[in-house]
Design a protein around this motif. Structure first.
Motif, PDB file in Angstrom:
ATOM      1  N   PRO A 246      38.443  39.453  41.496  1.00 40.85           N
ATOM      2  CA  PRO A 246      39.328  39.350  40.328  1.00 40.85           C
ATOM      3  C   PRO A 246      38.628  39.638  39.000  1.00 40.85           C
ATOM      4  O   PRO A 246      39.252  40.160  38.069  1.00 40.85           O
ATOM      5  N   THR A 247      37.341  39.311  38.896  1.00 39.95           N
ATOM      6  CA  THR A 247      36.605  39.547  37.651  1.00 39.95           C
ATOM      7  C   THR A 247      36.027  40.952  37.571  1.00 39.95           C
ATOM      8  O   THR A 247      35.495  41.349  36.530  1.00 39.95           O
ATOM      9  N   LYS A 248      36.089  41.702  38.672  1.00 35.98           N
ATOM     10  CA  LYS A 248      35.479  43.034  38.775  1.00 35.98           C
ATOM     11  C   LYS A 248      33.954  42.969  38.653  1.00 35.98           C
ATOM     12  O   LYS A 248      33.303  43.955  38.286  1.00 35.98           O
ATOM     13  N   LEU A 249      33.383  41.810  38.975  1.00 34.32           N
ATOM     14  CA  LEU A 249      31.935  41.647  39.064  1.00 34.32           C
ATOM     15  C   LEU A 249      31.579  41.281  40.499  1.00 34.32           C
ATOM     16  O   LEU A 249      32.317  40.552  41.167  1.00 34.32           O
ATOM     17  N   ALA A 250      30.445  41.781  40.964  1.00 36.33           N
ATOM     18  CA  ALA A 250      30.074  41.612  42.370  1.00 36.33           C
ATOM     19  C   ALA A 250      29.529  40.223  42.642  1.00 36.33           C
ATOM     20  O   ALA A 250      28.844  39.626  41.808  1.00 36.33           O
ATOM     21  N   GLY A 251      29.811  39.730  43.838  1.00 35.70           N
ATOM     22  CA  GLY A 251      29.136  38.543  44.327  1.00 35.70           C
ATOM     23  C   GLY A 251      27.735  38.901  44.812  1.00 35.70           C
ATOM     24  O   GLY A 251      27.308  40.056  44.760  1.00 35.70           O
ATOM     25  N   GLU A 252      27.029  37.913  45.310  1.00 32.02           N
ATOM     26  CA  GLU A 252      25.641  38.114  45.731  1.00 32.02           C
ATOM     27  C   GLU A 252      25.541  38.863  47.055  1.00 32.02           C
ATOM     28  O   GLU A 252      24.604  39.623  47.275  1.00 32.02           O
ATOM     29  N   ASN A 253      26.499  38.652  47.953  1.00 37.05           N
ATOM     30  CA  ASN A 253      26.477  39.352  49.233  1.00 37.05           C
ATOM     31  C   ASN A 253      27.887  39.453  49.795  1.00 37.05           C
ATOM     32  O   ASN A 253      28.811  38.762  49.334  1.00 37.05           O
ATOM     33  N   TYR A 254      28.016  40.322  50.798  1.00 40.28           N
ATOM     34  CA  TYR A 254      29.327  40.606  51.382  1.00 40.28           C
ATOM     35  C   TYR A 254      29.225  40.673  52.896  1.00 40.28           C
ATOM     36  O   TYR A 254      28.215  41.118  53.448  1.00 40.28           O
ATOM     37  N   TYR A 255      30.298  40.237  53.549  1.00 42.45           N
ATOM     38  CA  TYR A 255      30.396  40.306  55.005  1.00 42.45           C
ATOM     39  C   TYR A 255      31.434  41.356  55.389  1.00 42.45           C
ATOM     40  O   TYR A 255      32.417  41.569  54.674  1.00 42.45           O
ATOM     41  N   PHE A 256      31.189  41.989  56.513  1.00 39.97           N
ATOM     42  CA  PHE A 256      32.081  43.031  57.016  1.00 39.97           C
ATOM     43  C   PHE A 256      32.576  42.606  58.395  1.00 39.97           C
ATOM     44  O   PHE A 256      31.789  42.461  59.325  1.00 39.97           O
TER      45      PHE A 256
END
Length: 227
Positions: free
Chosen positions: A81-91
């Protein structure tokens, strides 16, 4: 060393479903996890830089992978929602990407890769993506005394810290992304991991013997002599 590393890297590349985002899976021992950190988003820039040392065929292979990966990294930002990335992502199958650790601590890696891809391709799309990320920082992290990180990119909750590398790396690469290619030309300079430019110089390797073989050296230049 580069060739061997690339074999290892390519063995970890996977595609998400349904949107086919390319990502670098995480290997711990013999186990491989469908997880990618934003920290790994320096890789597209590394691949773009590496591609410049090859002929057309091999160069295109590495540059194409760089473009796929940086698209994934950009979507780390666009997916919140903020258009800023989190620290990591899961697929996960059928879900493309989902944010894991939700803080944003102003990391530079995606911007760094956008800078390299802009320099090597001239594609203004990478400038547009960089501008969108900058606007997200402006809209969500700007305070009266500077910029702060976010505790949660899904809610916009702020922390109370501006990282030193936000100035020395993140904003530096953003500045260079919109600067002419002659500003710290990649034909004359190389950046270390903390975005400090080192001048590439050559000298005769063995002056006493008259051996004309050249070796490449890196010369540290004070920042005020660079810009």
């Amino acid at each position: 060393m580069w060739e061997k590393s690339m074999i290892g890297l390519q063995s970890l590349i996977k595609k998400s479903t349904p949107s086919s985002f390319a990502y670098i899976s995480e290997k711990l021992g013999n186990a491989v996890f469908d997880k990618m950190d934003e920290l790994a988003c320096f890789v597209p820039g590394m691949l773009a830089l590496g591609s410049s040392t090859y002929g057309p065929g091999e160069a295109e292979k590495y540059l194409s992978l760089a473009e796929e990966l940086v698209w994934t990294c950009y979507n780390f930002y666009q997916s919140t929602p903020t258009k800023l990335a989190g620290e990591n992502y899961y697929f996960r199958d059928g879900e493309d990407m989902s944010v894991g650790t939700t803080w944003n601590i102003q990391r530079p890696e995606t911007i760094e890769s956008l800078f390299y891809l802009w320099r090597f391709t001239g594609n203004k799309t990478y400038q547009e993506w960089g501008w969108n990320i900058f606007q997200a920082f402006e809209n969500n992290t700007r305070i009266e005394t500077g910029y702060v990180g976010l505790k949660d990119v899904t809610t916009g909750q702020k922390d109370n810290m501006m990282q030193s590398y936000f100035l020395s790396e993140t904003l530096k690469y953003l500045y260079l992304l919109f600067s002419p290619s002659s500003v710290i030309s990649l034909d004359e300079w190389v950046f270390n991991t903390e975005a400090h430019p080192l001048r590439i110089v050559t000298r005769v390797a063995n002056e006493e013997s008259g051996n004309p073989e050249e070796e490449y050296l890196l010369q540290v230049i004070p920042p005020h002599d660079v810009m």
